[in-house]
Motif scaffolding. Structure first.
Motif, PDB file in Angstrom:
ATOM      1  N   ARG A   4       0.842  -1.204   0.000  1.00 53.20           N
ATOM      2  CA  ARG A   4       0.000   0.000   0.000  1.00 53.20           C
ATOM      3  C   ARG A   4       0.874   1.251   0.000  1.00 53.20           C
ATOM      4  O   ARG A   4       1.818   1.374   0.758  1.00 53.20           O
ATOM      5  CB  ARG A   4      -0.928   0.008   1.211  1.00 53.20           C
ATOM      6  N   GLY A   5       0.552   2.162  -0.911  1.00 51.68           N
ATOM      7  CA  GLY A   5       1.277   3.409  -1.026  1.00 51.68           C
ATOM      8  C   GLY A   5       2.495   3.339  -1.939  1.00 51.68           C
ATOM      9  O   GLY A   5       2.987   4.360  -2.386  1.00 51.68           O
ATOM     10  N   PHE A   6       2.971   2.133  -2.232  1.00 53.87           N
ATOM     11  CA  PHE A   6       4.178   1.968  -3.048  1.00 53.87           C
ATOM     12  C   PHE A   6       3.903   1.303  -4.392  1.00 53.87           C
ATOM     13  O   PHE A   6       4.418   1.730  -5.410  1.00 53.87           O
ATOM     14  CB  PHE A   6       5.247   1.179  -2.277  1.00 53.87           C
ATOM     15  N   GLY A   7       3.102   0.240  -4.407  1.00 54.29           N
ATOM     16  CA  GLY A   7       2.791  -0.419  -5.663  1.00 54.29           C
ATOM     17  C   GLY A   7       1.974  -1.680  -5.459  1.00 54.29           C
ATOM     18  O   GLY A   7       2.160  -2.397  -4.474  1.00 54.29           O
ATOM     19  N   THR A   8       1.060  -1.925  -6.399  1.00 52.79           N
ATOM     20  CA  THR A   8       0.221  -3.114  -6.322  1.00 52.79           C
ATOM     21  C   THR A   8      -0.397  -3.398  -7.682  1.00 52.79           C
ATOM     22  O   THR A   8      -0.498  -2.521  -8.532  1.00 52.79           O
ATOM     23  CB  THR A   8      -0.893  -2.949  -5.266  1.00 52.79           C
TER      24      THR A   8
END
Length: 149
Positions: free
Chosen positions: A31-35
């Motif tokens: 979450r907040g970085f990449g998915t």
């Protein structure tokens, strides 16, 4: 893995919405970085239950077609409770099939019967309408374990 504890639909929705704005990154779940779409559901599961239900193997963008089976629906059936499409509600996981006779390979989390949060390549996680285009492509709807209103 520990026994799942009861969670509310409102908690599932809040967890999913907390991922909005997370950049798309294939095979990621941070979450907040990449998915990606699966990473979103995995991340919400971790927030609800403390750890992944299972760790998926590495997968390519065409993983489902290459396998020739339904790995996403099979994984959902192992860990989630099937829900009739007509009974879907906020907090449910919805799985999509882009074309008839293709394996299902996209997933999101409903925030109500007409909207969902998802991750799609080229865009950050967003909450969008479950427009007719998406509704026609629903391959399955599932509830998190022990979810309650």
């Amino acid at each position: 893995m520990s026994e799942p504890r009861p969670v509310t639909r409102a908690h599932v929705i809040a967890c999913a919405r907390a991922w909005i704005g997370t950049p798309y990154h294939h095979q990621a779940s941070a979450r907040g970085f990449g998915t990606d779409c699966l990473g979103l559901v995995r991340g919400v599961w971790r927030e609800l239950y403390g750890e992944d239900a299972e760790r998926p193997p590495a997968y390519s963008r065409d993983w489902a077609e290459a396998r020739g089976d339904e790995p996403l629906l099979a994984a959902a059936a192992r860990h989630l409770r099937p829900v009739p499409t007509t009974d879907r509600a906020g907090g449910d996981v919805v799985i999509f099939r882009y074309r008839a006779h293709w394996p299902a390979k996209h997933v999101g989390i409903l925030t109500n019967v007409d909207q969902f949060v998802h991750a799609v390549e080229g865009a950050p996680v967003a909450e969008i309408d479950l427009a007719p285009w998406w509704q026609r492509r629903i391959a399955g709807v599932f509830a998190f374990p022990e979810v309650r209103d």
